[in-house]
Motif scaffolding. Structure first.
Motif, PDB file in Angstrom:
ATOM      1  N   ARG A   1     -10.469  33.592 -11.816  1.00 10.47           N
ATOM      2  CA  ARG A   1     -10.002  34.423 -10.703  1.00 10.47           C
ATOM      3  C   ARG A   1     -10.604  33.882  -9.414  1.00 10.47           C
ATOM      4  O   ARG A   1     -11.836  33.833  -9.272  1.00 10.47           O
ATOM      5  CB  ARG A   1     -10.427  35.871 -10.924  1.00 10.47           C
ATOM      6  CG  ARG A   1     -10.262  36.790  -9.745  1.00 10.47           C
ATOM      7  CD  ARG A   1      -8.790  37.005  -9.442  1.00 10.47           C
ATOM      8  NE  ARG A   1      -8.635  37.669  -8.175  1.00 10.47           N
ATOM      9  CZ  ARG A   1      -7.874  38.718  -7.980  1.00 10.47           C
ATOM     10  NH1 ARG A   1      -7.193  39.221  -8.972  1.00 10.47           N
ATOM     11  NH2 ARG A   1      -7.774  39.243  -6.808  1.00 10.47           N
TER      12      ARG A   1
ATOM     13  N   THR B   1      -9.495  35.409  -2.626  1.00  9.30           N
ATOM     14  CA  THR B   1      -9.017  34.987  -1.305  1.00  9.30           C
ATOM     15  C   THR B   1      -9.316  36.090  -0.296  1.00  9.30           C
ATOM     16  O   THR B   1      -9.574  37.233  -0.662  1.00  9.30           O
ATOM     17  CB  THR B   1      -7.503  34.723  -1.317  1.00  9.30           C
ATOM     18  OG1 THR B   1      -6.828  35.962  -1.577  1.00  9.30           O
ATOM     19  CG2 THR B   1      -7.135  33.676  -2.367  1.00  9.30           C
TER      20      THR B   1
ATOM     21  N   SER C   1      -6.687  38.795  -0.819  1.00  8.34           N
ATOM     22  CA  SER C   1      -6.878  39.657  -1.991  1.00  8.34           C
ATOM     23  C   SER C   1      -8.041  40.620  -1.779  1.00  8.34           C
ATOM     24  O   SER C   1      -7.996  41.762  -2.233  1.00  8.34           O
ATOM     25  CB  SER C   1      -7.080  38.826  -3.266  1.00  8.34           C
ATOM     26  OG  SER C   1      -8.306  38.121  -3.249  1.00  8.34           O
ATOM     27  N   CYS C   2      -9.080  40.179  -1.069  1.00 13.61           N
ATOM     28  CA  CYS C   2     -10.217  41.061  -0.789  1.00 13.61           C
ATOM     29  C   CYS C   2      -9.819  42.192   0.156  1.00 13.61           C
ATOM     30  O   CYS C   2     -10.215  43.346  -0.043  1.00 13.61           O
ATOM     31  CB  CYS C   2     -11.379  40.261  -0.207  1.00 13.61           C
ATOM     32  SG  CYS C   2     -12.160  39.165  -1.413  1.00 13.61           S
TER      33      CYS C   2
ATOM     34  N   ASP D   1      -6.752  43.365   0.537  1.00 13.11           N
ATOM     35  CA  ASP D   1      -5.837  44.224  -0.224  1.00 13.11           C
ATOM     36  C   ASP D   1      -6.628  45.167  -1.135  1.00 13.11           C
ATOM     37  O   ASP D   1      -6.357  46.364  -1.190  1.00 13.11           O
ATOM     38  CB  ASP D   1      -4.875  43.358  -1.042  1.00 13.11           C
ATOM     39  CG  ASP D   1      -3.794  44.163  -1.709  1.00 13.11           C
ATOM     40  OD1 ASP D   1      -3.089  44.912  -1.016  1.00 13.11           O
ATOM     41  OD2 ASP D   1      -3.651  44.029  -2.940  1.00 13.11           O
ATOM     42  N   TYR D   2      -7.614  44.632  -1.831  1.00 11.25           N
ATOM     43  CA  TYR D   2      -8.445  45.467  -2.703  1.00 11.25           C
ATOM     44  C   TYR D   2      -9.167  46.543  -1.892  1.00 11.25           C
ATOM     45  O   TYR D   2      -9.214  47.704  -2.290  1.00 11.25           O
ATOM     46  CB  TYR D   2      -9.453  44.606  -3.473  1.00 11.25           C
ATOM     47  CG  TYR D   2     -10.384  45.448  -4.307  1.00 11.25           C
ATOM     48  CD1 TYR D   2      -9.989  45.891  -5.561  1.00 11.25           C
ATOM     49  CD2 TYR D   2     -11.630  45.835  -3.822  1.00 11.25           C
ATOM     50  CE1 TYR D   2     -10.822  46.697  -6.325  1.00 11.25           C
ATOM     51  CE2 TYR D   2     -12.469  46.636  -4.578  1.00 11.25           C
ATOM     52  CZ  TYR D   2     -12.060  47.061  -5.830  1.00 11.25           C
ATOM     53  OH  TYR D   2     -12.884  47.867  -6.568  1.00 11.25           O
TER      54      TYR D   2
END
Length: 172
Positions: free
Chosen positions: A39, A42, A45-46, A48-49
């Motif tokens: 995994r 990015t 992605s961080c 978004d999380y």
């Protein structure tokens, strides 16, 4: 290799069912499972999380602020690192319950890092109160692209035995 470890089960010529998880009986103490793929975290992605988990702290949601405070390396939320450990799900897909998590350690992970996950079976025993299930003790860890261990913990899992639980009725 044991037949039960194959990813697919043939049910007819050119017809397969995807398998999820390994039966309790097929685990052995000392086995190590690599959970692939890795995994890569990015910046997108961080963010978004963070928004989905409602963690709106500035060092997570404001990358300009984070770089000013931490320099070029923006840290990944620890809860995101732990959630990425879900890579173990295909192997431990027949888990009834996570009974315990202990000895957890998490070191800093940064945007751009790639983690690779593995789990070692420490012990196993039949459940005394649930004959259709067994208990595994597992040590799971995540290593970054430099082979440094950045996350590790022990878990005690309750796992279905072969041909028990909902998996037998579903055909896998």
């Amino acid at each position: 290799m044991k037949e039960s470890f194959y990813f697919l089960k043939a049910v007819a010529d050119n017809v397969f069912i995807e398998r999820i998880g390994i039966d309790f009986e097929d685990f052995e103490v000392g086995q190590v499972f690599e959970h692939r793929p890795g995994r890569t975290f990015t910046e997108a992605s961080c963010l978004d999380y963070a928004f989905h988990s409602f963690d709106l702290t500035p060092f997570v949601t404001d990358q300009v602020y984070a770089r000013r405070v931490y320099g070029d390396r923006v840290r990944v939320l620890e809860t995101f690192i732990l959630s990425a450990m879900a890579h173990t799900t295909k192997t431990f897909g027949k888990v009834v319950a996570n009974l315990e998590m202990s000895e957890c350690k998490i070191l800093p992970v940064y945007v751009g890092d790639t983690l690779y996950f593995e789990s070692e079976i420490l012990s196993k025993r039949a459940s005394k109160s649930r004959p259709e299930q067994g208990i595994l003790s597992v040590y799971s860890r995540a290593k970054n692209q430099h082979s440094e261990c950045v996350c590790a913990y022990k878990r005690t899992l309750l796992v279905y035995r072969k041909n028990c639980g909902p998996y037998a009725a579903a055909g896998y």
